[in-house]
Scaffold this active site. Structure first.
Site, PDB file in Angstrom:
ATOM      1  N   ARG A   1       3.960   1.401  -1.087  1.00 12.64           N
ATOM      2  CA  ARG A   1       4.612   1.459  -2.397  1.00 12.64           C
ATOM      3  C   ARG A   1       3.662   2.034  -3.447  1.00 12.64           C
ATOM      4  NH1 ARG A   1       7.275  -4.533  -1.677  1.00 12.64           N
ATOM      5  NH2 ARG A   1       9.348  -3.878  -1.000  1.00 12.64           N
TER       6      ARG A   1
ATOM      7  N   HIS B   1       0.261 -10.837   0.482  1.00 14.44           N
ATOM      8  CA  HIS B   1       1.530 -10.116   0.371  1.00 14.44           C
ATOM      9  C   HIS B   1       2.397 -10.933  -0.581  1.00 14.44           C
ATOM     10  CE1 HIS B   1       5.146  -7.903   1.334  1.00 14.44           C
ATOM     11  NE2 HIS B   1       5.736  -8.959   1.856  1.00 14.44           N
TER      12      HIS B   1
ATOM     13  N   ARG C   1       1.053   4.022  -3.087  1.00 16.31           N
ATOM     14  CA  ARG C   1       0.838   5.456  -2.898  1.00 16.31           C
ATOM     15  C   ARG C   1       2.065   6.260  -3.329  1.00 16.31           C
ATOM     16  NH1 ARG C   1      -2.253   5.198   3.051  1.00 16.31           N
ATOM     17  NH2 ARG C   1      -4.117   4.157   2.240  1.00 16.31           N
TER      18      ARG C   1
ATOM     19  N   THR D   1       0.833  -1.203   0.000  1.00 14.18           N
ATOM     20  CA  THR D   1       0.000   0.000   0.000  1.00 14.18           C
ATOM     21  C   THR D   1       0.868   1.253   0.000  1.00 14.18           C
ATOM     22  OG1 THR D   1      -1.895  -1.098   1.044  1.00 14.18           O
ATOM     23  CG2 THR D   1      -1.705   1.289   1.349  1.00 14.18           C
TER      24      THR D   1
END
Length: 282
Positions: A124, A148, A126, A122
């Protein structure tokens, strides 16, 4: 700045002692804390225990390739941590399956065994959207859910900047989404290929998770936990990442975010990937 006492353990006792000494020598530069080695059993009284033990992956290995060997380590640690009063945070990979295995091994409630999950993906995502649009990532609200790993799902349909959907942003196209989704999934492999392991970003994720959790706030974070029955048969019982309210009692409340049909299908595929992997070791 969060811990008053930091206990360190490693199978290689001299390594743990060296790490404790090295950290303690920096005590003048961080808020007062005691740093020392300890047996795993002594950690049952800790507020948080972070599990980062296990074999790291190579550039051509998926996280699920690490499962067999690391599952044995988690079983051993779980038996020794049974009855822990605090929260267990799993960092070792494959984090989702190992989170579920730790629940089984310790008998702790699912909300008190949390994997770092897709917090890093998340972040990364953004950061990458911010890079493309020249906007501070903290102004971007977008999430990655599911595994993940290679079946993770970027939720583009509800990604927003200042209340405006990313898909309505000038010059944004589906090509951006395809490119960035792949870049998020490949990020760890690219780092491992260059330096052998990832450590800085996941360390920041873990420290931030602990700080927010113990600080008494109720943050919504994409962490991994064994999902409750209320989410339906497709997701219940599988450890994967969804938005959850995280606080001093752990990841207590989970909710399924708004998704379009393709995203829902991809999330359920991710759950099935993890269910199949878990079946091989449970």
């Amino acid at each position: 700045g969060t811990a008053k006492t930091l206990l360190i353990n490693d199978l290689r006792s001299e390594l743990a002692e060296g790490e404790a000494m090295d950290l303690a020598h920096g005590a003048a530069f961080y808020p007062a804390a005691t740093v020392r080695t300890a047996d795993v059993e002594a950690m049952r009284n800790a507020d948080v225990v972070v599990i980062a033990a296990g074999r790291g992956g190579g550039p051509d290995e998926t996280r699920l390739d690490l499962l067999k060997g690391n599952a044995a380590i988690i079983r051993d640690l779980g038996a020794r941590l049974a009855g822990s009063r605090g929260i267990l945070v799993i960092v070792s990979n494959p984090v989702d399956v190992l989170t579920r295995l730790m629940v089984e091994a310790t008998g702790l409630p699912p909300e008190r065994v949390i994997g770092t999950g897709t917090m890093l993906e998340t972040a990364r995502l953004r950061g990458m959207v911010g890079r493309e649009l020249a906007i501070d990532p903290r102004s971007i609200h977008a999430q990655v859910v599911g595994e993940h790993g290679d079946s993770s799902v970027a939720l583009w349909s509800e990604a927003r900047i200042g209340g405006v959907r990313v898909r309505d942003w000038p010059k944004w196209t589906g090509q951006h989404e395809t490119k960035l989704s792949l870049e998020v999934r490949r990020a760890a492999y690219e780092i491992i290929r260059r330096k052998g392991a990832t450590n800085h970003a996941i360390g920041l994720v873990t420290a931030t998770l602990i700080r927010w959790m113990l600080g008494g706030g109720r943050r919504v974070l994409t962490v991994s936990r064994v999902q409750p029955a209320k989410l339906g048969a497709d997701l219940a019982g599988v450890a994967l990442s969804l938005p959850a309210i995280v606080g001093p009692e752990g990841a207590t409340e989970v909710f399924e975010p708004a998704m379009d049909r393709a995203e829902k299908d991809a999330l359920r595929h991710s759950a099935e990937v993890l269910r199949t992997a878990a079946a091989a070791v449970l």
